[in-house]
Motif scaffolding. Structure first.
Motif, PDB file in Angstrom:
ATOM      1  N   UNK B  25       0.875  -1.254  -0.119  1.00 50.63           N
ATOM      2  CA  UNK B  25       0.044  -0.034   0.033  1.00 50.63           C
ATOM      3  C   UNK B  25       0.786   1.324   0.084  1.00 50.63           C
ATOM      4  N   UNK B  26       0.356   2.195  -0.880  1.00 49.61           N
ATOM      5  CA  UNK B  26       1.020   3.422  -0.757  1.00 49.61           C
ATOM      6  C   UNK B  26       0.499   4.405   0.396  1.00 49.61           C
ATOM      7  N   UNK B  27       1.196   5.071   1.262  1.00 52.91           N
ATOM      8  CA  UNK B  27       0.574   6.059   2.093  1.00 52.91           C
ATOM      9  C   UNK B  27       0.219   7.338   1.141  1.00 52.91           C
ATOM     10  N   UNK B  28      -1.111   7.631   1.232  1.00 54.76           N
ATOM     11  CA  UNK B  28      -1.418   8.881   0.354  1.00 54.76           C
ATOM     12  C   UNK B  28      -0.828  10.185   1.287  1.00 54.76           C
ATOM     13  N   UNK B  29       0.261  10.395   1.030  1.00 52.95           N
ATOM     14  CA  UNK B  29       1.071  11.486   1.483  1.00 52.95           C
ATOM     15  C   UNK B  29       2.440  11.599   0.797  1.00 52.95           C
ATOM     16  N   UNK B 114       2.213  16.109   9.350  1.00 53.58           N
ATOM     17  CA  UNK B 114       2.184  16.912   7.988  1.00 53.58           C
ATOM     18  C   UNK B 114       1.725  16.067   6.823  1.00 53.58           C
ATOM     19  N   UNK B 115       1.015  16.772   6.021  1.00 49.81           N
ATOM     20  CA  UNK B 115       0.438  15.952   5.079  1.00 49.81           C
ATOM     21  C   UNK B 115       0.432  16.562   3.687  1.00 49.81           C
ATOM     22  N   UNK B 116       0.730  16.000   2.341  1.00 51.30           N
ATOM     23  CA  UNK B 116       0.731  16.674   1.249  1.00 51.30           C
ATOM     24  C   UNK B 116      -0.039  15.709   0.163  1.00 51.30           C
ATOM     25  N   UNK B 117      -0.622  16.417  -0.711  1.00 50.09           N
ATOM     26  CA  UNK B 117      -1.414  15.393  -1.563  1.00 50.09           C
ATOM     27  C   UNK B 117      -0.596  15.108  -2.823  1.00 50.09           C
TER      28      UNK B 117
END
Lengths: 140, 140
Positions: B25-29, B114-117
Motif C-alpha cells: 500500500x502507498x500512504x497517501x502523503x 504533515x500531509x501533502x497530496x
C-alpha cells in the motif's frame, strides 16, 4: 579496516554479546527495554537491502531470535522493531519492548527523552539470560 | 476466515499490488514517500517473530525488494524501515524514504502530522513502476 562501533551507539549502551557479525547492545534506559543489533558492515552499507545476502539472512534471523528473547524475558504488550539511522548512519536495528502504560505510548520511543536507570543486577541478569538464550559470544 | 485489511490501514492508502501473501500500500502523503507491507496473518500473529518461518522469509525478502525499489525510484538519503503496531495491531511494515530537508527530519515520521497530496499521475507512475519492478499481482 577493523570495525569500529560508532561512539554514539557505544555511549549509553551495555555490551550484551556478539552473534556472528552482529553486536548486541542494551540501551541504558530502564524506561524502555531496548536492544540494538549492530552488524559489522562496510561504511557505505547503511540500508538493510545493501547488506550482502548472507549477512542480510544473518541479521533478519537475529531480529527473529532477539524479538523472541525480548518477548519471553520482558513479556511486553508489543515489540517495536526498526532500522532508521537518520542520526547515526552506522547500521543499527532497534528492538524495543513496549507497554500501553510506558512513558511514550502509543508513540515510538525515539523522540521521547525520558530516562530511567537500570539497577546493576538487572543489567547482569539480562546479559546472562540473553547470552544463554541467544548463544552469544561474550567479547566484541 | 478471509483476510480483512484493517480499516485504518485501508484508509489513506492506495493499493499498489500484491506479492505472495503481502499487500503493498502507498500512504497517501507526498510529504513522505511511504509504502506499507501488510502480510495476511492470523489475527493473533502481531509480531515478526510470530510469523511462520516460510512467511517470515517471504516478508523479509519483500522488505529487501521494496527497499531496493524505493531507493531506486525516490533516491532518498535514507530509508526508515519499521514494524511498530502500537496503534493498529494488524501486522504492517513501514518503508519510508527520507531526506534531510523533509518535514520531520531527523525524527521518525510517525508523530509528524504533515500531509501533502500526491498528483494522480504520480500515484499511477509509482504503482505501475512498483508492479513491474516487484512483479506484483494487481488484485488484492
Amino acid at each position: 579496516m577493523a570495525f569500529m562501533l560508532h561512539p554514539r551507539l557505544a555511549k549509553g549502551t551495555h555490551f550484551i554479546g556478539k552473534s556472528g557479525s552482529c553486536h548486541l547492545l542494551l540501551k541504558d534506559n530502564a524506561a524502555f527495554p531496548w536492544i540494538l543489533i549492530v552488524p559489522e558492515t562496510e561504511q557505505e552499507v547503511v540500508e538493510l537491502h545493501q547488506l550482502p545476502p548472507e549477512q542480510f539472512a544473518e541479521v533478519v534471523f537475529l531480529i527473529r531470535q532477539v524479538s523472541q528473547f525480548m518477548s519471553d524475558f520482558f513479556q511486553p504488550e508489543k515489540l517495536n522493531v526498526a532500522c532508521l539511522g537518520n542520526v547515526v548512519r552506522q547500521m543499527h536495528l532497534h528492538v524495543v519492548a513496549r507497554w500501553s502504560d510506558d512513558a511514550a505510548w502509543p508513540d515510538p520511543v525515539w523522540t521521547c527523552g525520558i530516562k530511567k536507570a537500570y539497577r546493576d543486577e538487572d543489567i547482569i541478569e539480562l546479559c546472562v539470560r540473553a547470552r544463554l538464550a541467544l548463544n552469544l559470544a561474550d567479547e566484541p
